[in-house]
Scaffold this active site. Structure first.
Site, mmCIF file in Angstrom:
data_model
loop_
_atom_site.group_PDB
_atom_site.id
_atom_site.type_symbol
_atom_site.label_atom_id
_atom_site.label_comp_id
_atom_site.label_asym_id
_atom_site.label_seq_id
_atom_site.Cartn_x
_atom_site.Cartn_y
_atom_site.Cartn_z
ATOM 1 N N HIS A 161 0.831 -1.213 0.000
ATOM 2 C CA HIS A 161 0.000 0.000 0.000
ATOM 3 C C HIS A 161 0.861 1.257 0.000
ATOM 4 O O HIS A 161 0.508 2.266 0.620
ATOM 5 C CB HIS A 161 -0.943 0.021 1.211
ATOM 6 C CG HIS A 161 -1.937 -1.098 1.238
ATOM 7 N ND1 HIS A 161 -3.187 -0.993 0.717
ATOM 8 C CD2 HIS A 161 -1.852 -2.356 1.723
ATOM 9 C CE1 HIS A 161 -3.849 -2.140 0.886
ATOM 10 N NE2 HIS A 161 -3.050 -2.985 1.487
ATOM 11 N N ASN A 206 -10.201 -2.953 2.629
ATOM 12 C CA ASN A 206 -9.934 -2.938 1.186
ATOM 13 C C ASN A 206 -11.231 -2.682 0.432
ATOM 14 O O ASN A 206 -12.308 -2.649 1.027
ATOM 15 C CB ASN A 206 -9.366 -4.290 0.743
ATOM 16 C CG ASN A 206 -7.884 -4.453 1.089
ATOM 17 O OD1 ASN A 206 -7.163 -3.477 1.262
ATOM 18 N ND2 ASN A 206 -7.449 -5.692 1.182
HETATM 19 FE FE1 HDD Z 1 -2.401 -4.848 5.583
HETATM 20 C C1 HDD Z 1 -0.943 -1.800 5.232
HETATM 21 C C2 HDD Z 1 -5.348 -3.582 4.421
HETATM 22 C C3 HDD Z 1 -3.793 -8.008 5.618
HETATM 23 C C4 HDD Z 1 0.333 -6.002 7.061
HETATM 24 N N1 HDD Z 1 -3.014 -3.054 4.933
HETATM 25 C C5 HDD Z 1 -2.259 -1.911 4.864
HETATM 26 C C6 HDD Z 1 -3.057 -0.839 4.379
HETATM 27 C C7 HDD Z 1 -4.306 -1.335 4.156
HETATM 28 C C8 HDD Z 1 -4.276 -2.727 4.502
HETATM 29 C C9 HDD Z 1 -5.506 -0.574 3.652
HETATM 30 C C10 HDD Z 1 -2.566 0.584 4.128
HETATM 31 C C11 HDD Z 1 -2.926 1.515 5.225
HETATM 32 C C12 HDD Z 1 -2.476 2.921 4.856
HETATM 33 O O1 HDD Z 1 -3.137 3.523 4.007
HETATM 34 O O2 HDD Z 1 -1.465 3.339 5.381
HETATM 35 N N2 HDD Z 1 -4.179 -5.645 5.039
HETATM 36 C C13 HDD Z 1 -5.287 -4.946 4.689
HETATM 37 C C14 HDD Z 1 -6.429 -5.834 4.638
HETATM 38 C C15 HDD Z 1 -5.987 -7.075 4.962
HETATM 39 C C16 HDD Z 1 -4.573 -6.957 5.226
HETATM 40 C C17 HDD Z 1 -7.831 -5.408 4.298
HETATM 41 C C18 HDD Z 1 -6.741 -8.357 5.065
HETATM 42 C C19 HDD Z 1 -7.986 -8.450 5.328
HETATM 43 N N3 HDD Z 1 -1.826 -6.667 6.177
HETATM 44 C C20 HDD Z 1 -2.554 -7.844 6.155
HETATM 45 C C21 HDD Z 1 -1.812 -8.891 6.823
HETATM 46 C C22 HDD Z 1 -0.642 -8.328 7.244
HETATM 47 C C23 HDD Z 1 -0.674 -6.934 6.828
HETATM 48 C C24 HDD Z 1 -2.301 -10.311 7.005
HETATM 49 C C25 HDD Z 1 0.503 -8.924 7.987
HETATM 50 C C26 HDD Z 1 0.477 -9.978 8.736
HETATM 51 N N4 HDD Z 1 -0.599 -4.058 5.974
HETATM 52 C C27 HDD Z 1 0.371 -4.717 6.654
HETATM 53 C C28 HDD Z 1 1.555 -3.842 6.993
HETATM 54 C C29 HDD Z 1 1.144 -2.478 6.398
HETATM 55 C C30 HDD Z 1 -0.217 -2.769 5.802
HETATM 56 C C31 HDD Z 1 2.880 -4.415 6.556
HETATM 57 C C32 HDD Z 1 2.118 -1.823 5.456
HETATM 58 C C33 HDD Z 1 2.232 -0.385 5.885
HETATM 59 C C34 HDD Z 1 1.499 -0.288 7.113
HETATM 60 O O3 HDD Z 1 0.970 -1.513 7.417
HETATM 61 O O4 HDD Z 1 1.370 0.703 7.789
HETATM 62 O O5 HDD Z 1 1.730 -3.768 8.372
#
Ligand code: HDD
Length: 690
Positions: A81, A154
């Site tokens: 993202h 999402n």
């Molecule tokens: Fe995630 C960012 C949505 C599963 C780990 N995720 C991130 C963002 C969104 C989502 C919208 C961006 C937020 C922003 O605008 O800063 N992610 C989801 C959804 C998931 C999902 C809807 C499943 C239903 N994500 C998911 C899993 C993991 C992560 C299973 C890790 C185990 N996601 C992350 C992250 C991020 C992230 C690595 C990257 C940057 C941040 O968090 O701040 O922690």
């Protein structure tokens, strides 16, 4: 005299009591330019050197400070993202639900609280284009009276995987390949399809990702989903399961793949610009927040597990109840400070909302806090204005890198008896605060996937068969495109073998598009079943007939009637859309009776940037444009992209050159055109059989 920080006059040095707390950045015109330490500078053009042609001196602290700061301007981009656009706004409770939850934001009809929303692509880097085929992140930070609630969802209601253990593998597979560093922001490559074909649980999400949901027209026209099952808790501590949905007031609208591809070239920032311009012009995007609530009894009747993030609950089974609305009404003041530094965490929860045991959600609860430390380098990222709650923060956490707060008093531990009655003893936990739902938990410690998660195909089938024929065709085309970029034959075969479990006809059409045989079905962990179809999953079924928030291109040239142009532009505005005047020349086009300027030069404003087009030309003008390849493409694309085309009778030569046949949606100007412009003409797509 009170001296403003950073504005010290040279004449009267302030005494210590007069110096403000300082640090705030003053950008007013005419303010003295200073170093980061507040010292006024006399020259911002030249470094300090020994003689006017001599070497630069190490002594030049102003040069060193400026370059030093510049060298460190970037923080690590989000691992997923990374590319996102954000805006401020408010959430308003429209239908309180105190019986379901004690969350403060759902208690009072009409109460508004501030929000910051960031919508993103997943796979590409921060500088990638806006319109790849990809999931869109839909993250909202609600600044409630009882802390920040982050709904980090999402635009698709299900996910690729069931267990957070697989998230790093999924993301490694979809991002650019590790040896070659490409493709950027695209799933059409070997490693992605290799991984998902080995993970049949991803099949349902893949169907969504291959649908037009993954190529939205505008960030203002997408749905949002919290994906997981959460819990609501009311005052009595009663738990109700809940799924969150955002519904765009402008209606759900997607592009065609050909449009998305062309938009990537025409305007890589198409979505970011669209959101910015809409808010800037006062056309504020708005979503309803709806909830699906249900209890364990209902959950037990479903043929799938409510803790499995690869499943949705059709709204035909549990209807949506609208509880509030979100309006985005203010662009960020500074992209980095706000959109880049906003830190969302599913663990930002408020009293009245709680987690479920969904294993994907449970893993996310570790990842987000952890990743913020990596991005900001400090545990104090919550103090950055965009992340700071708009309610009091009171605890004994102290110090750390970039500490911005100045705690008072001696007490930095609890319990303490430093000041038994007084202020200085610090905060204490309160009974009315957040409490976790006391769900009984029992069982051996195991690394297993529940049997109830084993059906990987039934909802994928339900999704595909709930689409209209034209949407099914788009899904087939997307599979053919993506798999045509896969170079490993065994991966293509494995994807097809999985698709046979979804729908034999789908698999057959994709195989035919690739020119390969349909393999036998892969072995399913559980035999798929035919679920009730859910027509509400189709974009076309619920398309709104509206021009609101759209753009209408008005193509004209020398000799066109300036009065006709003004009239169509006024009609377009009255329908809530933005007219975009397009001509072969930007300025001083020879329209009559009055020369006009265009908003966009033809080559720089292709019709993919608009939702409908009007062609206002004379016979001569049409003949001139018919000989101009860019003008012909403008019209041909609008037709191929299923858009309404309104035209003067004299435009026929141009329509002929663009092979625009007589069809619904190709109309004269006036009310017919405005009516036609409210929709897309999917019948053309069916006729074309693409
Ligand atoms: Fe995630 C960012 C949505 C599963 C780990 N995720 C991130 C963002 C969104 C989502 C919208 C961006 C937020 C922003 O605008 O800063 N992610 C989801 C959804 C998931 C999902 C809807 C499943 C239903 N994500 C998911 C899993 C993991 C992560 C299973 C890790 C185990 N996601 C992350 C992250 C991020 C992230 C690595 C990257 C940057 C941040 O968090 O701040 O922690």
């Amino acid at each position: 005299m009170k001296n403003a920080p950073n504005q010290r006059g040279a004449a009267a040095p302030p005494d210590a009591a007069e110096i403000g707390t300082g640090g705030e950045l003053h950008q007013h015109g005419g303010d003295p330019l200073t170093t980061n330490h507040g010292m006024p500078l006399s020259d911002n053009q030249n470094s300090l050197r020994a003689g006017d042609r001599g070497p630069t001196l190490l002594e030049d602290f102003a040069l060193r400070e400026k370059i030093f700061h510049f060298d460190h301007e970037r923080i690590p981009e989000r691992i997923v993202h990374a590319r996102g656009s954000g805006a401020h706004g408010f959430f308003e409770c429209t239908a309180p639900i105190p019986g379901l939850t004690r969350a403060s934001l759902f208690q009072t009809k009409g109460e508004r609280i501030p929000v910051f929303c960031r919508i993103s692509t997943v796979a590409g880097g921060a500088g990638s284009v806006d319109t790849p085929r990809d999931v869109r992140g839909f993250a909202v930070k609600f600044y409630t009276h009882e802390g920040n609630w982050d709904l980090v969802g999402n635009n698709i209601p299900v996910f690729f995987i069931q267990d957070a253990m697989k998230f790093p593998d999924l993301i490694h597979a979809v991002k650019m390949e590790s040896d070659r560093g490409f493709p950027q922001a695209g799933s059409a490559h070997d490693t992605f399809w290799d991984f998902v074909s080995l993970m049949p649980e991803s099949t349902h999400m893949i169907m969504w990702a291959m649908s037009d949901r993954a190529i939205p027209r505008s960030l203002r026209m997408i749905e949002g989903f919290g994906v997981h099952t959460f819990r609501f808790l009311n005052d009595a501590g009663t738990s109700t399961f809940v799924k969150f949905h955002w519904r765009p007031r402008l209606g759900l609208q997607s592009t065609l793949w050909d449009e998305a591809v062309k938009l990537a070239g025409a305007d890589p920032d198409f979505h970011r610009r669209d959101l910015w311009e809409a808010i800037d012009s006062g056309s504020f995007p708005e979503w309803d927040l709806a909830v699906q609530t249900f209890d364990q009894e209902l959950a037990d009747t479903l043929q799938y597990d409510i803790l499995d993030a690869t499943k949705l609950i059709p709204e035909e089974i549990v209807p949506l109840k609208v509880v509030g609305r979100m309006v985005l009404d203010r662009n960020p003041t500074n992209f980095f400070a706000e959109t880049e530094q906003v830190a969302f965490m599913p663990t930002n929860i408020v009293p009245g909302i709680d987690f479920s045991d969904d294993p994907l959600l449970q893993g996310r609860m570790f990842s987000y806090l952890d990743t913020q430390k990596s991005r900001f380098g400090t545990t104090n990222f919550h103090q950055i204005p965009i992340n700071a709650p708009k309610c009091p923060v009171a605890n004994f956490q102290r110090d750390g890198l970039m500490q911005n707060l100045v705690p008072t008093g001696r007490a930095n531990y609890e319990p303490n008896s430093l000041d038994l009655a007084g202020e200085n003893r610090g905060p204490r936990p309160s009974a009315a605060a957040f409490t976790t739902y006391p769900e009984p938990v029992d069982g051996p410690k195991v690394r297993v996937r529940s049997e109830t998660f084993a059906d990987h195909y039934s909802q994928a089938r339900m999704f595909f068969r709930s689409q209209t024929p034209v949407e099914q065709t788009h899904i087939v085309s997307a599979f053919v495109f993506e798999l045509s970029k896969v170079t490993l034959p065994h991966v293509r075969t494995r994807v097809l073998a999985n698709l046979v479990n979804v729908d034999a006809e789908l698999a057959g059409r994709v195989a035919a598009g690739l020119g390969c045989p349909v393999p036998p079905a892969s072995r399913a962990a559980r035999e798929p079943i035919d679920l009730e179809l859910s027509p509400s999953l189709s974009i076309v079924n619920k398309a709104l007939a509206t021009l609101s928030g759209r753009r209408v291109g008005i193509l004209f040239t020398d000799g066109s009637s300036s009065d006709d142009i003004a009239k169509v532009a006024a009609d377009v505005r009255a329908a809530g859309a933005t007219p975009v005047l397009v001509a072969p020349r930007l300025l001083q086009v020879g329209t009559t009776p009055k020369a006009m300027d265009a908003d966009g030069q033809l080559a720089g404003t292709p019709s993919v940037t608009c939702d409908a087009i009007a062609i206002i030309v004379t016979e001569q003008g049409a003949a001139a444009l018919a000989a101009d390849a860019v003008a012909v493409q403008f019209v041909a694309d609008a037709y191929a992209h299923l858009k309404a085309i309104g035209h003067t009778a004299e435009a026929q030569a141009l329509l002929d050159s663009a092979h625009v046949g007589s069809s619904d949606g190709v109309v004269g100007l006036g009310p017919d055109f405005i009516e036609a412009a409210r929709r897309r003409f999917y019948e053309r797509d069916v006729a074309r059989g693409s």
